[in-house]
Design a protein around this motif. Structure first.
Motif, PDB file in Angstrom:
ATOM      1  N   VAL A  23     -60.528  10.282   1.484  1.00  0.00           N
ATOM      2  CA  VAL A  23     -59.766  10.931   2.544  1.00  0.00           C
ATOM      3  C   VAL A  23     -59.568  12.394   2.178  1.00  0.00           C
ATOM      4  O   VAL A  23     -59.794  12.802   1.043  1.00  0.00           O
ATOM      5  N   THR A  24     -59.127  13.174   3.152  1.00  0.00           N
ATOM      6  CA  THR A  24     -58.694  14.547   2.923  1.00  0.00           C
ATOM      7  C   THR A  24     -57.258  14.648   3.400  1.00  0.00           C
ATOM      8  O   THR A  24     -56.943  14.241   4.514  1.00  0.00           O
ATOM      9  N   ARG A  25     -56.386  15.178   2.540  1.00  0.00           N
ATOM     10  CA  ARG A  25     -54.985  15.345   2.932  1.00  0.00           C
ATOM     11  C   ARG A  25     -54.897  16.458   3.981  1.00  0.00           C
ATOM     12  O   ARG A  25     -55.393  17.555   3.784  1.00  0.00           O
ATOM     13  N   GLU A  34     -62.586   9.986   5.498  1.00  0.00           N
ATOM     14  CA  GLU A  34     -63.904  10.563   5.265  1.00  0.00           C
ATOM     15  C   GLU A  34     -65.004   9.517   5.122  1.00  0.00           C
ATOM     16  O   GLU A  34     -66.151   9.855   4.851  1.00  0.00           O
ATOM     17  N   GLU A  35     -64.651   8.251   5.297  1.00  0.00           N
ATOM     18  CA  GLU A  35     -65.634   7.163   5.347  1.00  0.00           C
ATOM     19  C   GLU A  35     -65.025   6.045   6.190  1.00  0.00           C
ATOM     20  O   GLU A  35     -63.815   5.930   6.295  1.00  0.00           O
ATOM     21  N   SER A  44     -62.236   4.920  12.012  1.00  0.00           N
ATOM     22  CA  SER A  44     -63.561   5.466  11.768  1.00  0.00           C
ATOM     23  C   SER A  44     -63.487   6.757  10.972  1.00  0.00           C
ATOM     24  O   SER A  44     -62.433   7.399  10.904  1.00  0.00           O
ATOM     25  N   LEU A  45     -64.627   7.140  10.421  1.00  0.00           N
ATOM     26  CA  LEU A  45     -64.765   8.422   9.761  1.00  0.00           C
ATOM     27  C   LEU A  45     -64.275   9.516  10.704  1.00  0.00           C
ATOM     28  O   LEU A  45     -64.618   9.519  11.878  1.00  0.00           O
ATOM     29  N   SER A  67     -61.404  10.362  15.877  1.00  0.00           N
ATOM     30  CA  SER A  67     -62.513  11.191  15.439  1.00  0.00           C
ATOM     31  C   SER A  67     -63.219  11.861  16.608  1.00  0.00           C
ATOM     32  O   SER A  67     -63.190  11.374  17.739  1.00  0.00           O
ATOM     33  N   ASP A  68     -63.891  12.963  16.321  1.00  0.00           N
ATOM     34  CA  ASP A  68     -64.708  13.656  17.312  1.00  0.00           C
ATOM     35  C   ASP A  68     -66.121  13.068  17.386  1.00  0.00           C
ATOM     36  O   ASP A  68     -66.998  13.652  18.021  1.00  0.00           O
ATOM     37  N   TYR A  69     -66.339  11.936  16.718  1.00  0.00           N
ATOM     38  CA  TYR A  69     -67.647  11.285  16.714  1.00  0.00           C
ATOM     39  C   TYR A  69     -67.628  10.016  17.569  1.00  0.00           C
ATOM     40  O   TYR A  69     -66.610   9.353  17.688  1.00  0.00           O
TER      41      TYR A  69
END
Length: 137
Positions: A23-25, A34-35, A44-45, A67-69
Motif C-alpha cells: 500500500v501507499t500511505r 497497490e495490489e 482493487s489495485l 480505483s481509476d482502473y
C-alpha cells in the motif's frame, strides 16, 4: 514519490481474514492499495481505503474512493500463461498506462485505465477464445 509499504490488512473483526498487501500511505489511516486483494473481489489495485490500526494490524473500515482502473479477471490455462500472445498483451497493457498482476500462477488481473477504449478488453477476449481461458468477471 511515495514508497510502497506492506501492511497486514484484516477484513473481519475476529482477525481471521488477513492479507499482507503493498500500500501507499495517503493520510492518517488512509491507504491506496497497490495490489489486488485476492479474497476481496470488491477491492482493487488503486482503491483508497480507510483503516483502523491496532497492534500493528490494519482493520479495513471502508472504501473512500474506487480505483481509476477497470478490472478484468481471467483464469488462465497453463498454455495461455506461457503464450507469446499473452506476453505481448501484457506489454500493450503497460504501454497504455494499465497494469497487470498474476496471482497463484494462473489468475490474470488486468487493470485498464477507465478512460481507455475497449481495445485491450477485446484483445484479451481474442486470446481467451484461442486458449480457452475462463471468462471470469
Amino acid at each position: 514519490m511515495p514508497e510502497f509499504m506492506e501492511v497486514q490488512l484484516c477484513f473481519d473483526e475476529a482477525g481471521r481474514e488477513i492479507e499482507i498487501l503493498e500500500v501507499t500511505r495517503i493520510g492518517e489511516n488512509e491507504y491506496r492499495i497497490e495490489e489486488t486483494p485476492v479474497f476481496r473481489p470488491d477491492l482493487s489495485l488503486g482503491d483508497i481505503i480507510k483503516v483502523k490500526e491496532e497492534r500493528g494490524v490494519c482493520y479495513y473500515v471502508e472504501t473512500i474512493r474506487k480505483s481509476d482502473y477497470r478490472k478484468v479477471v481471467r483464469l488462465l490455462s497453463r498454455e495461455a500463461a506461457r503464450s507469446l500472445e499473452l506476453a505481448a498483451f501484457r506489454e500493450r497493457v503497460l504501454n497504455r498506462n494499465g497494469k497487470w498482476e498474476t496471482v497463484f500462477g494462473g489468475l490474470l488481473i488486468v487493470h485498464i485505465p477507465r478512460e481507455a477504449d475497449k481495445t485491450l478488453e477485446t484483445e484479451l477476449e481474442a486470446i481467451a477464445r484461442t486458449y480457452g481461458i475462463d471468462g471470469g468477471k
